[in-house]
Scaffold this active site. Structure first.
Site, mmCIF file in Angstrom:
data_model
loop_
_atom_site.group_PDB
_atom_site.id
_atom_site.type_symbol
_atom_site.label_atom_id
_atom_site.label_comp_id
_atom_site.label_asym_id
_atom_site.label_seq_id
_atom_site.Cartn_x
_atom_site.Cartn_y
_atom_site.Cartn_z
ATOM 1 N N LYS A 1 -11.643 -2.768 6.957
ATOM 2 C CA LYS A 1 -10.964 -3.476 7.759
ATOM 3 C C LYS A 1 -11.178 -3.613 9.248
ATOM 4 O O LYS A 1 -11.709 -4.366 10.057
ATOM 5 C CB LYS A 1 -9.400 -3.053 7.434
ATOM 6 N N ASP B 1 -1.682 6.248 6.811
ATOM 7 C CA ASP B 1 -2.617 5.466 6.314
ATOM 8 C C ASP B 1 -2.971 4.416 7.364
ATOM 9 O O ASP B 1 -2.171 3.545 7.699
ATOM 10 C CB ASP B 1 -2.127 4.971 4.984
ATOM 11 N N TRP C 1 0.821 -1.200 -0.059
ATOM 12 C CA TRP C 1 0.020 0.137 0.025
ATOM 13 C C TRP C 1 0.846 1.283 0.013
ATOM 14 O O TRP C 1 0.703 2.113 -0.870
ATOM 15 C CB TRP C 1 -1.104 -0.050 1.147
HETATM 16 C C1 LIG Z 1 -6.609 -2.309 2.230
HETATM 17 C C2 LIG Z 1 -5.774 -1.038 2.413
HETATM 18 C C3 LIG Z 1 -5.743 -0.122 1.429
HETATM 19 C C4 LIG Z 1 -6.516 -0.083 0.215
HETATM 20 O O1 LIG Z 1 -7.899 0.066 0.492
HETATM 21 P P1 LIG Z 1 -9.081 0.126 -0.587
HETATM 22 O O2 LIG Z 1 -9.987 0.844 0.387
HETATM 23 O O3 LIG Z 1 -9.245 -0.908 -1.036
HETATM 24 O O4 LIG Z 1 -8.658 1.348 -1.425
HETATM 25 C C5 LIG Z 1 -4.773 0.720 1.774
HETATM 26 N N1 LIG Z 1 -3.989 0.880 2.960
HETATM 27 C C6 LIG Z 1 -3.793 -0.122 3.612
HETATM 28 C C7 LIG Z 1 -3.008 -0.150 4.811
HETATM 29 C C8 LIG Z 1 -4.702 -1.313 3.578
HETATM 30 O O5 LIG Z 1 -4.910 -2.120 4.291
#
Ligand SMILES: *Cc1c(COP(=O)(O)O)cnc(C)c1O
Length: 355
Positions: A191, A167, A100
């Site tokens: 998540k 993030d 990511w």
């Molecule tokens: C799953 C994830 C993403 C991507 O998320 P989307 O909502 O599918 O765009 C980005 N960063 C992290 C740390 C993730 O676990």
């Protein structure tokens, strides 16, 4: 009973599911489904307001920050952040700790210069780099608190001389944070805080309005902030599910209680991985994630047999990401410790029958 270790979309509190189902039948006593009502109804405005207040409360967010609900996932934030905060010719600093983060770097390069201050790519991202300097002239520093795919987690955050953007998609509300360290936090909900379809962004207002370029309306944070996440139709139902999940977090005792639960679950599983001769962890011990536990078998060709034994015991979602192999057990907030115990039991039984 199914033990849901999915990496995302992932397990939600039973109470959040129940309340969401109820709202599909009859939302806020309106006699209509939440799927059928206007996002501008006062009943739904109350949902957004409560969700924003709850997020502020759970993270102790002071004045000067805005909380908005956006769409396009965390992935669109990889573009919106540099679009809104990094002018051409300027440089942003990024820490590369996984897939990511790599994607975030790739997108930022469309807008300005990127200085990757450190990367753990040399060891398939199995650790968090610690020896790096964030240049004081960078526009901002971007990091990923938890690496969902590789199973590492930042257990502390650097003192950044420039705005810190994080993030937190896979560990938001899993532990208390010092909000004053962060200038922006964002997370896709699917998540650890709800259903797929909504992304929450917590942004220090002083971060905005500092680039010269023109930004299209829908990609401008300030537009979404000024319109209370209602410039266009928001993800009504996903926001409702997030609110139910956050209410559960609060009822359970907030982020400190979540950290206690998550630490106990992670210790239980890592202790078994370290004790059991058939398994080993894939990450540096000090950087192990409490959210996504990655491990492999010490003997070849046993993966399928173990997966079958786990499936027999109701364990779902532990197959590792294709880039790491082996297994990944995700222990998000809503996963009860009984599920971790069920997995540990299978691991012990499997060792006993394969000596
Ligand atoms: C799953 C994830 C993403 C991507 O998320 P989307 O909502 O599918 O765009 C980005 N960063 C992290 C740390 C993730 O676990």
């Amino acid at each position: 009973m199914i033990h849901n270790f999915s990496a995302g979309p992932a397990i939600l509190p039973a109470q959040a599911i129940k309340n969401s189902v109820d709202a599909i039948h009859n939302f806020a006593g309106m006699g209509m489904s939440i799927l059928e009502i206007s996002h501008r109804s006062k009943q739904f405005e109350a949902v957004i307001d409560e969700a924003v207040e709850l997020i502020k409360e759970l993270f102790n967010i002071p004045d000067g920050y805005s909380v908005v609900f956006l769409q396009g996932g965390a992935s669109l934030q990889f573009d919106m952040i540099p679009y809104n905060m990094l002018d051409e010719g300027e440089t942003a600093a990024y820490l590369n700790t996984g897939v990511w983060a790599t994607r975030a770097v790739k997108e930022a390069k469309f807008f300005g210069n990127v200085n990757v201050v450190a990367t753990s790519e040399d060891k398939n991202f199995n650790y968090i780099p610690k020896d790096y300097t964030i240049p004081a002239d960078a526009k901002y520093f971007h990091c990923t608190s938890n690496n969902t795919i590789y199973g590492t987690q930042m257990h502390s955050f650097p003192d950044s001389p420039v705005p810190l953007i994080c993030d937190m998609s896979s560990d938001i509300f899993s532990r208390p944070i010092d909000i004053n360290k962060f200038d922006m936090i964002y997370a896709g909900a699917q998540k650890n805080m709800g259903a797929a379809g909504v992304t929450v962004a917590i942004i220090k207002n002083s971060l905005l309005g500092n680039v010269k370029r023109k930004i299209p309306t829908m990609l401008t944070y300030q537009v979404h902030i000024d319109n209370g996440s209602m410039y266009n139709t928001p993800s009504v139902f996903a926001i409702y599910v997030a609110l139910q999940t956050l209410k559960w977090v609060k009822e359970m005792g907030g982020t400190a209680a979540m950290e206690g639960r998550n630490t106990a679950k992670a210790e239980l599983l890592y202790n078994e991985i370290d004790r059991n001769s058939l398994f080993k962890g894939t990450c540096e011990v000090e950087d192990r994630s409490k959210m996504n536990v990655c491990f492999v078998m010490t003997k070849p060709d046993m993966d399928d047999a173990f997966l079958a034994a786990a499936k027999e015991a109701g364990i779902s979602g532990i197959k590792g990401h294709r880039s790491v192999g082996g297994f990944r057990a995700s222990l998000y907030n809503a996963l009860p410790i009984e599920s971790v115990q069920a997995l540990v039991d299978v691991m012990q039984k499997f060792e006993n029958s394969n000596q």
